[in-house]
Design a protein around this motif. Structure first.
Motif, mmCIF file in Angstrom:
data_model
loop_
_atom_site.group_PDB
_atom_site.id
_atom_site.type_symbol
_atom_site.label_atom_id
_atom_site.label_comp_id
_atom_site.label_asym_id
_atom_site.label_seq_id
_atom_site.Cartn_x
_atom_site.Cartn_y
_atom_site.Cartn_z
ATOM 1 N N TYR A 152 -4.613 7.774 4.901
ATOM 2 C CA TYR A 152 -3.408 8.587 5.145
ATOM 3 C C TYR A 152 -2.291 8.255 4.163
ATOM 4 C CZ TYR A 152 -5.171 11.221 9.043
ATOM 5 O OH TYR A 152 -5.888 12.114 9.807
ATOM 6 N N ALA A 153 -2.274 7.019 3.660
ATOM 7 C CA ALA A 153 -1.299 6.690 2.619
ATOM 8 C C ALA A 153 -1.597 7.503 1.362
ATOM 9 C CB ALA A 153 -1.341 5.205 2.303
ATOM 10 N N ALA A 154 -2.873 7.656 1.046
ATOM 11 C CA ALA A 154 -3.266 8.400 -0.145
ATOM 12 C C ALA A 154 -3.130 9.904 0.063
ATOM 13 C CB ALA A 154 -4.697 8.051 -0.536
ATOM 14 N N ALA A 155 -3.365 10.344 1.278
ATOM 15 C CA ALA A 155 -3.350 11.784 1.556
ATOM 16 C C ALA A 155 -1.942 12.324 1.745
ATOM 17 C CB ALA A 155 -4.195 12.088 2.797
ATOM 18 N N HIS A 174 0.817 -1.217 0.000
ATOM 19 C CA HIS A 174 0.000 0.000 0.000
ATOM 20 C C HIS A 174 0.850 1.265 0.000
ATOM 21 C CE1 HIS A 174 1.008 0.099 4.280
ATOM 22 N NE2 HIS A 174 0.485 1.296 4.342
ATOM 23 N N ARG A 175 2.101 1.165 0.442
ATOM 24 C CA ARG A 175 2.972 2.344 0.470
ATOM 25 C C ARG A 175 3.610 2.618 -0.887
ATOM 26 N NH1 ARG A 175 6.091 -0.255 5.435
ATOM 27 N NH2 ARG A 175 5.726 -1.973 3.978
ATOM 28 N N GLU A 176 3.514 1.668 -1.799
ATOM 29 C CA GLU A 176 4.166 1.806 -3.096
ATOM 30 C C GLU A 176 3.194 2.100 -4.231
ATOM 31 O OE1 GLU A 176 6.149 -1.910 -3.503
ATOM 32 O OE2 GLU A 176 7.584 -1.525 -1.891
ATOM 33 N N ALA A 177 1.911 2.157 -3.928
ATOM 34 C CA ALA A 177 0.907 2.383 -4.974
ATOM 35 C C ALA A 177 0.961 3.816 -5.474
ATOM 36 C CB ALA A 177 -0.480 2.066 -4.434
ATOM 37 N N ASP A 178 0.480 4.005 -6.690
ATOM 38 C CA ASP A 178 0.371 5.335 -7.276
ATOM 39 C C ASP A 178 -1.000 5.890 -6.938
ATOM 40 O OD1 ASP A 178 0.456 7.634 -8.734
ATOM 41 O OD2 ASP A 178 0.265 6.667 -10.695
ATOM 42 N N LYS A 194 -3.993 11.764 -7.880
ATOM 43 C CA LYS A 194 -5.005 12.628 -7.295
ATOM 44 C C LYS A 194 -6.034 13.060 -8.341
ATOM 45 C CE LYS A 194 -2.969 12.565 -3.280
ATOM 46 N NZ LYS A 194 -1.883 11.643 -3.581
ATOM 47 N N PRO A 195 -7.321 13.106 -7.959
ATOM 48 C CA PRO A 195 -7.823 12.697 -6.653
ATOM 49 C C PRO A 195 -7.884 11.177 -6.537
ATOM 50 C CG PRO A 195 -9.653 13.352 -8.045
ATOM 51 C CD PRO A 195 -8.399 13.648 -8.822
ATOM 52 N N ALA A 196 -7.592 10.678 -5.361
ATOM 53 C CA ALA A 196 -7.599 9.236 -5.129
ATOM 54 C C ALA A 196 -8.927 8.819 -4.495
ATOM 55 C CB ALA A 196 -6.450 8.842 -4.213
ATOM 56 N N LEU A 197 -9.473 7.744 -5.011
ATOM 57 C CA LEU A 197 -10.687 7.157 -4.443
ATOM 58 C C LEU A 197 -10.311 5.823 -3.828
ATOM 59 C CD1 LEU A 197 -13.765 7.054 -4.028
ATOM 60 C CD2 LEU A 197 -13.963 6.059 -6.316
ATOM 61 N N ILE A 198 -10.428 5.719 -2.508
ATOM 62 C CA ILE A 198 -10.105 4.488 -1.784
ATOM 63 C C ILE A 198 -11.368 3.650 -1.694
ATOM 64 C CG2 ILE A 198 -9.230 3.518 0.365
ATOM 65 C CD1 ILE A 198 -7.218 5.226 -1.237
ATOM 66 N N LEU A 199 -11.329 2.432 -2.243
ATOM 67 C CA LEU A 199 -12.487 1.533 -2.245
ATOM 68 C C LEU A 199 -12.216 0.363 -1.312
ATOM 69 C CD1 LEU A 199 -15.212 0.563 -3.332
ATOM 70 C CD2 LEU A 199 -14.015 -0.364 -5.326
ATOM 71 N N MET A 200 -13.047 0.234 -0.288
ATOM 72 C CA MET A 200 -12.860 -0.807 0.726
ATOM 73 C C MET A 200 -14.057 -1.754 0.744
ATOM 74 S SD MET A 200 -9.909 0.127 2.054
ATOM 75 C CE MET A 200 -9.796 -0.857 3.564
ATOM 76 N N ASP A 239 -7.974 0.724 -10.260
ATOM 77 C CA ASP A 239 -6.774 0.828 -11.091
ATOM 78 C C ASP A 239 -5.665 -0.046 -10.535
ATOM 79 O OD1 ASP A 239 -7.750 2.837 -12.945
ATOM 80 O OD2 ASP A 239 -7.689 4.216 -11.241
ATOM 81 N N VAL A 240 -5.641 -0.173 -9.210
ATOM 82 C CA VAL A 240 -4.658 -1.037 -8.558
ATOM 83 C C VAL A 240 -5.251 -1.525 -7.241
ATOM 84 C CG1 VAL A 240 -3.535 0.923 -7.388
ATOM 85 C CG2 VAL A 240 -2.279 -1.214 -7.693
ATOM 86 N N ASN A 241 -4.977 -2.785 -6.909
ATOM 87 C CA ASN A 241 -5.338 -3.322 -5.608
ATOM 88 C C ASN A 241 -4.058 -3.531 -4.805
ATOM 89 O OD1 ASN A 241 -8.355 -3.912 -5.570
ATOM 90 N ND2 ASN A 241 -7.763 -4.840 -7.520
ATOM 91 N N VAL A 242 -4.111 -3.170 -3.543
ATOM 92 C CA VAL A 242 -2.909 -3.206 -2.709
ATOM 93 C C VAL A 242 -3.161 -4.034 -1.460
ATOM 94 C CG1 VAL A 242 -2.241 -0.909 -3.534
ATOM 95 C CG2 VAL A 242 -3.526 -1.127 -1.402
ATOM 96 N N LYS A 243 -2.064 -4.332 -0.754
ATOM 97 C CA LYS A 243 -2.168 -5.035 0.519
ATOM 98 C C LYS A 243 -1.436 -4.243 1.589
ATOM 99 C CE LYS A 243 1.957 -7.903 -0.266
ATOM 100 N NZ LYS A 243 2.472 -9.282 -0.367
ATOM 101 N N ILE A 244 -1.935 -4.357 2.810
ATOM 102 C CA ILE A 244 -1.247 -3.805 3.974
ATOM 103 C C ILE A 244 -0.509 -4.968 4.630
ATOM 104 C CG2 ILE A 244 -1.535 -2.639 6.192
ATOM 105 C CD1 ILE A 244 -4.177 -1.496 5.078
ATOM 106 N N PRO A 245 0.814 -4.909 4.720
ATOM 107 C CA PRO A 245 1.576 -6.061 5.216
ATOM 108 C C PRO A 245 1.168 -6.478 6.629
ATOM 109 C CG PRO A 245 3.033 -4.456 4.192
ATOM 110 C CD PRO A 245 1.691 -3.803 4.313
ATOM 111 N N MET A 246 1.044 -7.775 6.827
ATOM 112 C CA MET A 246 0.778 -8.360 8.141
ATOM 113 C C MET A 246 2.069 -9.013 8.635
ATOM 114 S SD MET A 246 -2.509 -7.793 8.608
ATOM 115 C CE MET A 246 -2.537 -6.317 7.587
#
Length: 262
Positions: free
Chosen positions: A259-262, A205-209, A212-218, A234-241
């Protein structure tokens, strides 16, 4: 404009406010309950005066309570002094707040959303837990997001539990609703990036592009993003566990993504 005192639990207004704990009553009336002077003042300061303001016998002398009373009356709302017993019944708490406000629900049409108005927006697919939803609305407000889009059958952001969790941000954060098909069609015109989260994703999730504007879909708490929703990203990401837990609470994960997007 009216100010009156009510001491009976069988009073029709008291019964109507108590009924707002049920979604059916909220849907039928378009009203909801916000507890506490802080939340009521947040509503007033953002242009949402109470339709009904209930307060305990001692609250009327508080400076902010006087402000709330004046704002309610100025908006042709009703001010009612009630007993502690009534406040407890209305809020379903043994130690209720001294002030309870009844407000009108506010949803914005998806067609009115202006993506360039904010760097980050949030969309939630079929979120189930009102505490999670309320916390996400509060986090979106804190991070300066443009608003929160509820996609599909979601829990009610105007439930008492969700409103409590927003800590007043329910008044400051624009809310939008859309069915899956409507959202999918609308997303095609999104001018920035759409980023989702998947346990199977390979991008950190820290390496995604986050264009802007970013839309976070959960996705929701049980299933995450289904394949049709993930395909809209456009891209799906993971938060490391890094520990034994294989996932995060939805509101925590959404906060990290915001906050990653902002």
């Amino acid at each position: 404009m009216s100010t009156r005192t009510v001491t009976s639990l069988t009073n029709p207004t008291v019964k109507a406010v108590r009924a707002l704990h049920m979604r059916k009553a909220r849907d039928e009336t378009g009203l909801f309950v916000a507890e506490g002077l802080k939340a009521v003042i947040e509503g007033i300061q953002t242009g949402h005066a109470p339709a009904i303001l209930m307060h305990g016998p001692d609250a009327a002398n508080h400076a902010l309570a006087k402000t709330a009373i004046a704002a309610t009356l100025a908006a042709n709302g009703e001010v009612i002094e009630v007993t502690q017993d009534i406040l407890a019944k209305v809020s379903r708490r043994e130690n209720p707040q001294a002030v309870v406000g009844v407000f009108r629900q506010t949803y914005q049409p998806l067609s009115t959303l202006e993506p360039p108005a904010a760097r980050v927006w949030v969309a939630l697919h079929r979120v189930r837990d009102p505490g999670n939803l309320g916390t996400i609305i509060r986090t979106a407000d804190a991070a300066g997001c443009g608003g929160v889009i509820l996609v599909g059958e979601c829990c009610d952001p105007y439930s008492v539990e969700a409103v409590r969790a927003t800590m007043g941000s329910i008044f400051a954060t624009p809310l939008y609703r859309a069915g899956e098909a409507e959202f999918a069609a609308w997303r095609n015109a999104w001018p920035g990036s759409v980023v989702g989260t998947l346990l199977s994703a390979e991008v950190d999730h820290r390496e995604a592009d986050y264009g802007k504007p970013a839309l976070i879909l959960m996705g929701n708490e049980q299933q995450g993003l289904p394949s049709d929703m993930a395909a809209l990203c456009d891209v799906n990401v993971k938060i490391p566990m890094r520990g034994r837990a294989d996932s995060l609470n939805l509101s925590v994960a959404t906060g990290i993504m915001i906050y990653a997007a902002a």
